[in-house]
Scaffold this active site. Structure first.
Site, PDB file in Angstrom:
ATOM      1  CG  ASN A   9      68.105 -10.010  51.740  1.00  0.00           C
ATOM      2  OD1 ASN A   9      67.818 -10.483  50.639  1.00  0.00           O
ATOM      3  ND2 ASN A   9      68.039 -10.726  52.861  1.00  0.00           N
ATOM      4  CE  LYS A  11      64.876 -10.544  54.608  1.00  0.00           C
ATOM      5  NZ  LYS A  11      64.321 -10.733  55.963  1.00  0.00           N
ATOM      6  CG  HIS A  97      69.358 -14.055  55.793  1.00  0.00           C
ATOM      7  ND1 HIS A  97      68.162 -14.348  56.408  1.00  0.00           N
ATOM      8  CD2 HIS A  97      69.410 -12.702  55.697  1.00  0.00           C
ATOM      9  CE1 HIS A  97      67.517 -13.229  56.677  1.00  0.00           C
ATOM     10  NE2 HIS A  97      68.249 -12.215  56.249  1.00  0.00           N
ATOM     11  CD  GLU A  99      64.429 -14.374  56.029  1.00  0.00           C
ATOM     12  OE1 GLU A  99      63.886 -13.410  56.606  1.00  0.00           O
ATOM     13  OE2 GLU A  99      64.764 -14.371  54.831  1.00  0.00           O
ATOM     14  CD  GLU A 169      70.696 -12.432  59.592  1.00  0.00           C
ATOM     15  OE1 GLU A 169      69.993 -11.770  58.842  1.00  0.00           O
ATOM     16  OE2 GLU A 169      70.766 -13.680  59.548  1.00  0.00           O
ATOM     17  N   GLY A 175      62.269  -8.562  60.486  1.00  0.00           N
ATOM     18  CA  GLY A 175      60.909  -8.524  59.978  1.00  0.00           C
ATOM     19  C   GLY A 175      59.840  -8.423  61.046  1.00  0.00           C
ATOM     20  CB  SER A 214      63.402  -4.109  62.247  1.00  0.00           C
ATOM     21  OG  SER A 214      62.672  -5.314  62.132  1.00  0.00           O
TER      22      SER A 214
END
Length: 255
Positions: A9, A11, A97, A99, A169, A175, A214
């Site tokens: 991904n 991003k 996701h 985010e 996740e 991150g 991560s």
């Protein structure tokens, strides 16, 4: 047996020249030294889907998108439909996701609609679920993940489960450099598997489950060795060809 699956991904990263170099390195490495039955995909930003897709033609790497609209067409400025993604060569799309949930306020209902839209257009949805640090510390992790999962899959037909991918996740590990221990990740993956079997029956055993948070070349092998972790949804490490290839090779060894 479930094949291992590793998805990058990107991003909101990339530019034309850098993308070309990264994809060329990735494709060449996989041609010279294949990773067996491991399925590999990359999800660049929408504006680069066409160019990256052309570069991936004839390779073992699948093209995916990072998001889609739940609507088929219409007056939705700035949105991209599942049919449009198929039209430019996408095989998969990330849905829900963390985010998207936190920054753009996508709720379980919208994530469910996007999952269904992807499936009905012939795409493989990579459904993301996961808890925040506060939810984990309060002991809610398994309940949160089960709620998100059930909301997205409750209306699916048996054959649609066969094209579903679920990515766990933990929000607190995305991150941040923090990673759930292999034991923590396996606990949640096993719970996801139990919920899928309860909802979908035996076909739930065949759904690929990915870990995202991560993942890097150093911790991938230990994570992928767990029985219910079938691969990874990779963020930052997917922007470095050598790191991403190393993760794919770790999945091959674990499989």
């Amino acid at each position: 047996m479930r094949n291992a699956l590793v998805i990058g991904n990107w991003k909101m990263n990339g530019e034309t020249a850098a993308n070309h170099t990264l994809v060329a390195s990735l494709v060449e490495s996989l041609e010279v030294s294949p990773v067996g039955s491991v399925e590999v995909g990359i999800c660049p930003p929408a504006v680069y889907l066409h160019s990256v897709g052309l570069q991936l033609e004839g390779s073992v790497v699948s093209l995916g998108a990072q998001n889609l609209s739940e609507h088929n067409a219409g007056a939705y400025t700035g949105e991209v439909s599942a049919a449009m993604l198929r039209d430019v060569g996408c095989h998969m799309v990330i849905v829900g996701h963390s985010e998207r949930r936190s920054l753009y306020h996508e709720d379980d209902e919208q994530v469910a609609a996007k999952t269904l839209a992807a499936l009905r257009a012939g795409l493989k949805p990579v459904l993301c679920v996961g808890e925040t640090l506060a939810q984990r510390e309060s002991g809610e992790a398994l309940d949160v993940v089960a709620r998100q999962l059930c909301a997205a899959v409750s209306g699916l037909e048996a054959d649609e489960f066969e094209r579903l991918v679920v990515a766990y996740e933990p929000v607190w590990a995305i991150g941040t450099g923090k990673t759930a221990s292999p034991e923590q990740a396996q606990e949640v993956h096993a719970h996801i598997r139990t919920v899928l079997v309860r909802v979908a029956g035996v076909v739930g055993q065949n759904v690929q489950l990915l870990y995202g948070g991560s993942v890097n070349a150093d911790n991938a092998a230990e994570l992928f060795a767990k029985p219910d972790i079938d691969g990874g949804l990779i963020g930052g490490a997917s922007l470095k060809a050598n790191d991403f290839i190393a993760i794919c090779r770790a999945a091959a060894v674990a499989g």
